[in-house]
Scaffold this active site. Structure first.
Site, PDB file in Angstrom:
ATOM      1  N   CYS B  86     -17.244  62.655 -29.758  1.00  0.00           N
ATOM      2  CA  CYS B  86     -16.269  62.862 -28.675  1.00  0.00           C
ATOM      3  C   CYS B  86     -16.783  62.232 -27.385  1.00  0.00           C
ATOM      4  CB  CYS B  86     -15.974  64.355 -28.529  1.00  0.00           C
ATOM      5  SG  CYS B  86     -14.505  64.674 -27.561  1.00  0.00           S
ATOM      6  N   HIS B 194     -14.680  66.149 -34.287  1.00  0.00           N
ATOM      7  CA  HIS B 194     -15.898  66.970 -34.205  1.00  0.00           C
ATOM      8  C   HIS B 194     -16.336  67.467 -35.577  1.00  0.00           C
ATOM      9  CE1 HIS B 194     -16.144  67.543 -29.781  1.00  0.00           C
ATOM     10  NE2 HIS B 194     -14.848  67.322 -29.828  1.00  0.00           N
ATOM     11  N   GLU B 196     -19.158  68.809 -36.195  1.00  0.00           N
ATOM     12  CA  GLU B 196     -19.977  70.017 -35.987  1.00  0.00           C
ATOM     13  C   GLU B 196     -19.103  71.255 -35.783  1.00  0.00           C
ATOM     14  OE1 GLU B 196     -18.871  68.180 -33.716  1.00  0.00           O
ATOM     15  OE2 GLU B 196     -19.142  68.988 -31.688  1.00  0.00           O
TER      16      GLU B 196
END
Lengths: 335, 227
Positions: B86, B194, B196
């Site tokens: 990002c 994302h 994660e």
């Protein structure tokens, strides 16, 4: 090297331009004649070509040392010759004035020798038949005198950058650089370069203390021997005096950043849509951008420009998606 | 194995990346403050999401000039793994570690939702545990994720298989629906989605972002073993 008539590219009042054996380069031979009042006064003066070549070469090298791009490549084989990069010349004479002499007094009623509040830049069209008339920005546009890559504001900025160096150079030698004429051109890449010559034919130089005339006015006004005068000037120029450009000063700049043409700018589009929504339907183009006011310290305006170009390219804009424009001036000029 | 997560003022996903390393992979992780220069011997660097330096000037633009980024640049140039997620992707393009730029979403909206992606290249050290052409779902949360580059750059990216993730459908205006790219050497990956934030599935560490970290983990293991 032998020269033939066929390698002469142009012959003017003061110089002959010959094609060099290296492509894109020319050899400029400074002639031994002096003209004034647009050729009305004319004289053959042996030794003048050599002096003008020497003085021009020195001043071109001075500018190059301060990162001003010029046509100058090297001193020529003979003493009255310089080697230049071949430029496409812009048909304008750019005159910078620090003190009022000559035509500006006649045209605007300034008292001879008075100092201007700040350096003036004037433009004249190169046209002997019309007596090189003064020209305005809109007339320059009308005539298409400037190449696409060059703006008049760049021309003015460069003239002032050159002036700063000349003023300091001559001041350090007790000489007032009252005014001078420049001619510019562009190289094959469209980069602005100083061309023509930098001889006392194109300057008004006066001794600060005695007001002794050290330029072509001695010939124009029959004041003294031209060769002796130019020799005196050359001697003073050759004195190893340090240039008074080691003190940083503050310059003001503006950097304008906007999206590149082929890049969709959703922000501009949204503003445009909103304008239409509230009834301003006559707006059919809008480009949002950013403007930065920058105060910068540098020893010369040219050094400031070099720093600013780097700053604008590396930091203030992202070259992948944005273009920028730079305006730069002496204190107070912008910002 | 040690992961380094760079923290800028305005970063807000550093904890998620930290968790990916410490809780999902059971490895060590350290936060690397933007003003420091010491990479503390990490094996991989993660540039997390957020709004580094408040997104001032352009998103990612000022982070590029932080002292830590200098160390990260050297690290990347040595062929070591650098993952930008990002805002981290924006930092990587601004730093010229990846080509192109991330511009405003065409909708002008901040997009915060799950998106479907296809894995376009499973030969990278970040993706070898996915299958070629696999569709995965990851969250996005960005206003400037619209990938842009000049046509010749896009062609190079496609020709060299540097487009690692592609949106299944257009979400933000990105050219060729590009969601993530790697550099030519393959050690630097930047992506807007994302991974994660998708590590968990029904109380298990089996989310669709997990294989990315597993891939990175085994890739690093392999390099460590070969040294």
């Amino acid at each position: 090297m032998t020269t033939t008539a066929s390698d002469v590219l142009i012959e003017g009042k003061a110089k002959i331009v010959r094609q060099d054996t290296t492509a894109h380069q020319v050899r400029v031979i400074f002639k031994d004649c002096a003209t004034a009042f647009n050729g009305e006064k004319f004289s053959e003066i042996p030794g003048k070509g050599e002096l003008n070549a020497k003085i021009s070469g020195m001043l071109f090298q001075l500018l190059e040392e301060h990162h001003i791009p010029t046509c100058f490549v090297a001193l020529g084989e003979s003493a009255n010759e310089l080697v230049y990069n071949n430029l496409t010349m812009i048909p304008l004479e750019v005159v910078v004035r620090n003190h009022a002499y000559g035509s500006v007094c006649k045209r605007f009623g300034f008292e001879q020798g008075m100092a201007f509040k700040q350096p003036l830049v004037e433009y004249f069209l190169k046209n002997d038949a019309a007596n090189d008339p003064q020209i305005t920005e809109s007339m320059i546009q009308e005539r298409g005198s400037l190449p696409a890559s060059i703006s008049l504001s760049l021309l003015e900025r460069r003239a002032l950058q050159i002036n700063e160096i000349f003023v300091a150079f001559f001041e350090a030698r007790g000489i007032r650089c009252a005014d001078f004429k420049l001619e510019f051109g562009v190289d094959a890449q469209g980069v602005l370069m100083l061309g023509d010559e930098l001889s006392p034919d194109n300057f008004r130089l006066r001794d600060v203390k005695t007001a002794q005339v050290l330029d072509k006015d001695v010939f124009r006004l029959d004041l003294a021997d031209l060769i002796e005068t130019y020799q005196t000037l050359l001697k003073r120029m050759e004195a190893p005096t340090k240039l008074a450009l080691d003190q940083p000063r503050t310059y003001w700049a503006q950097v304008f950043v906007k999206s590149r043409k082929n890049i969709l700018n959703p922000e501009s589009k949204a503003i445009l849509t909103s304008l239409h929504n509230v009834g301003f339907t006559s707006v059919n183009g809008l480009q949002a951008g950013k403007r930065f006011e920058v105060q910068i310290e540098a020893n010369t305006m040219m050094a400031a420009e070099r720093q600013l170009l780097k700053i604008a390219e590396d930091v203030l804009s992202n070259p992948v998606i944005e273009d920028f424009e730079l305006e730069l001036g002496l204190s107070g000029g912008v910002s | 194995m040690k992961f380094g997560i760079v923290v800028f003022p305005g970063s807000n996903c550093e904890r998620d990346s930290f968790d990916a390393a410490v809780r999902a992979l059971n490895e060590e992780a350290v936060y690397l403050w933007h003003q420091d220069t010491d990479l503390q011997g990490v094996d991989a660097v993660i540039l997390p999401g957020g709004f580094s330096y408040g997104d001032y000037l352009r998103s990612g633009a000022l982070a590029r000039f932080s002292p830590m980024l200098n160390s990260v640049r050297t690290f990347a140039e040595q062929g070591r793994p650098v993952l930008g997620i990002c805002n981290g992707f924006q930092v990587l393009t601004e730093s010229h570690l990846l080509p192109g730029a991330l511009t405003r979403n065409t909708s002008l909206q901040f997009l915060c939702r799950q998106v479907a992606l296809t894995v376009e290249n499973t030969k990278t050290l970040y993706t070898h545990q996915y299958t070629q052409g696999q569709t995965i779902t990851l969250p996005i949360a960005h206003a400037e994720g619209n990938y842009f580059a000049q046509p010749d750059t896009i062609k190079q990216l496609e020709d060299n298989h540097q487009v690692v993730f592609r949106y299944a459908e257009d979400v933000n205006g990105s050219i060729n629906r590009i969601a993530g790219i790697c550099n030519k050497a393959g050690n630097v990956l930047g992506m807007m989605p994302h991974p994660e934030r998708n590590l968990w599935k029904q109380t298990q560490w089996t989310g669709e972002g997990r294989p990315l970290f597993d891939s990175l983990y085994t890739s690093i293991l392999k390099t460590l073993a070969s040294v």
